[in-house]
Scaffold this active site. Structure first.
Site, mmCIF file in Angstrom:
data_model
loop_
_atom_site.group_PDB
_atom_site.id
_atom_site.type_symbol
_atom_site.label_atom_id
_atom_site.label_comp_id
_atom_site.label_asym_id
_atom_site.label_seq_id
_atom_site.Cartn_x
_atom_site.Cartn_y
_atom_site.Cartn_z
ATOM 1 N N PHE A 15 0.871 -1.262 -0.004
ATOM 2 C CA PHE A 15 -0.041 -0.129 -0.132
ATOM 3 C C PHE A 15 0.861 1.179 0.165
ATOM 4 C CE2 PHE A 15 -2.852 3.175 1.833
ATOM 5 C CZ PHE A 15 -3.903 3.004 1.265
ATOM 6 N N ALA A 16 1.923 1.240 0.849
ATOM 7 C CA ALA A 16 2.701 2.488 0.710
ATOM 8 C C ALA A 16 3.624 2.531 -0.496
ATOM 9 C CB ALA A 16 3.790 2.249 1.859
ATOM 10 N N HIS A 80 0.011 -0.558 15.264
ATOM 11 C CA HIS A 80 -0.350 0.694 15.152
ATOM 12 C C HIS A 80 -0.057 1.744 16.317
ATOM 13 C CE1 HIS A 80 -2.770 0.261 11.124
ATOM 14 N NE2 HIS A 80 -1.661 -0.183 11.039
ATOM 15 N N LYS A 98 -5.342 3.186 9.074
ATOM 16 C CA LYS A 98 -6.552 2.648 9.703
ATOM 17 C C LYS A 98 -6.349 1.128 9.625
ATOM 18 C CE LYS A 98 -8.095 0.977 5.758
ATOM 19 N NZ LYS A 98 -7.896 -0.649 5.504
ATOM 20 N N ARG A 167 -4.627 -9.488 6.342
ATOM 21 C CA ARG A 167 -6.048 -9.471 6.734
ATOM 22 C C ARG A 167 -6.689 -10.707 7.241
ATOM 23 N NH1 ARG A 167 -3.803 -6.442 3.100
ATOM 24 N NH2 ARG A 167 -4.112 -4.217 3.091
ATOM 25 N N ASP A 179 -10.534 -4.020 8.489
ATOM 26 C CA ASP A 179 -9.970 -3.318 7.215
ATOM 27 C C ASP A 179 -10.936 -2.496 6.331
ATOM 28 O OD1 ASP A 179 -7.898 -3.410 5.235
ATOM 29 O OD2 ASP A 179 -9.098 -4.779 4.088
#
Length: 328
Positions: A15-16, A80, A98, A167, A179
């Site tokens: 994702f990053a 997180h 998130k 996930r 998620d």
């Protein structure tokens, strides 16, 4: 801090690499300056995108870099809070993916650390930065569909062929609601400005401690909501706001340009459907720019840790209504 906000990223996630890294790199006044990963292979695409990138082999080493102003945290969900707290203590502004936490009560220490340090710390809830959501919120506020009576939200995909995905790992905070339930639930709250009075129904399918299909209904002041979130169904996205005098439908509400066109459809009693689209909007880059404005004191960030806590509270309510999460 200099004129350019220098960012470090904790973890070389897909994702990053594909979305937030490029957003940071291309946003005016921002620079992707550092990455923490032990994998040279994972670091290579980031270095190719941002020449001069400093690569650290540990998260703590990046946080010790005095040249880094802000940190983006796309780590697995269960990490997180830990690393957001460490980044704040290291004097960094923090944008954390998130969900910020796995329970609403876990967010209180992060709020306290944000307030004590005076640094910016927020959840990376990109959808509120997209003009389609800002337009929707304005239309609801001005009564474009009359009295709102029901909200329908769907966000599904299928990752059943990837059992190693985080996930699908309960011990890492996996599940459909952490998620993607954050989007259907949080979107309803943000667009309407209302909080649920109760979760009235929760039917959840579980696999190895992860919720893989959740059908949840809630009662808000004056309207109801029903949400379907799944990691085992054909991909779909939809948000529908149904009022007494009209309705508004978003057909790619959560990741437009990937799932489909950012499109708002407004239909009223005339039978005419008005359509608005935003083909060029990049909500990830808009999020970076908004966070920079908050750091510089130019504008308040539109999604706070308190907002994130409110959405997590709804997820907690859904789990409780379904009888609680099974052991991981």
């Amino acid at each position: 801090m200099g004129e350019t906000i220098r960012w470090g990223v904790l973890g070389a996630s897909k994702f990053a690499r594909e979305l937030m890294g490029p957003a940071i790199h291309t946003a005016p006044g921002h620079a992707l300056a550092a990455l923490a990963t032990r994998s040279p292979q994972k670091a290579a695409p980031f270095a190719a995108m941002a020449p001069g990138l400093q690569v650290y082999d540990g998260y703590a080493a990046l946080l010790e870099d005095a040249a880094i102003d802000a940190v983006y945290i796309p780590l697995p969900h269960h990490l997180h809070i830990e690393w957001a707290l460490k980044a704040l203590e290291a004097g960094k502004h923090v944008l954390v993916e998130k969900p910020v936490a796995l329970r609403a009560d876990q967010i209180a220490p992060l709020i306290a650390a944000r307030d004590r340090t005076g640094l910016q710390c927020a959840e990376a809830y990109m959808m509120v930065h997209h003009p389609q959501w800002q337009r929707l919120r304005a239309l609801l506020a001005e009564g474009a569909i009359g009295r709102l009576r029901h909200v329908e939200g769907v966000f599904t995909y299928d990752n059943s062929a990837d059992p190693g995905n985080i996930r699908n790992q309960a011990e890492m905070g996996g599940g459909a609601l952490p998620d993607i339930g954050v989007y259907t639930y949080g979107a309803t709250r943000w667009a309407t400005g209302a909080e649920p009075e109760a979760v009235t129904h929760a039917d959840i399918d579980w696999e190895d401690g992860c919720d893989v299909l959740a059908r949840v209904a809630a009662r808000f002041p004056g309207f109801t909501a029903h949400w379907v979130n799944s990691m085992r169904l054909l991909p779909e996205q939809l948000m529908l706001f149904h009022g007494e005098a009209g309705l508004i439908r978003l057909t790619a509400p959560f990741n437009p340009r990937v799932f489909g066109e950012a499109r708002l459809e407004l239909r009223d009693r005339s039978g005419v459907t008005r359509i608005e689209t935003w083909p060029g909007a990049d909500h990830y880059r808009l999020q970076v720019e908004a966070f920079g404005a908050a750091i510089r004191g130019a504008a308040a960030f539109p999604w706070t840790l308190e907002d994130a806590r409110g959405t997590q509270a709804v997820i907690d309510m859904a789990y409780a209504a379904a009888g609680g999460r099974p052991p991981a």
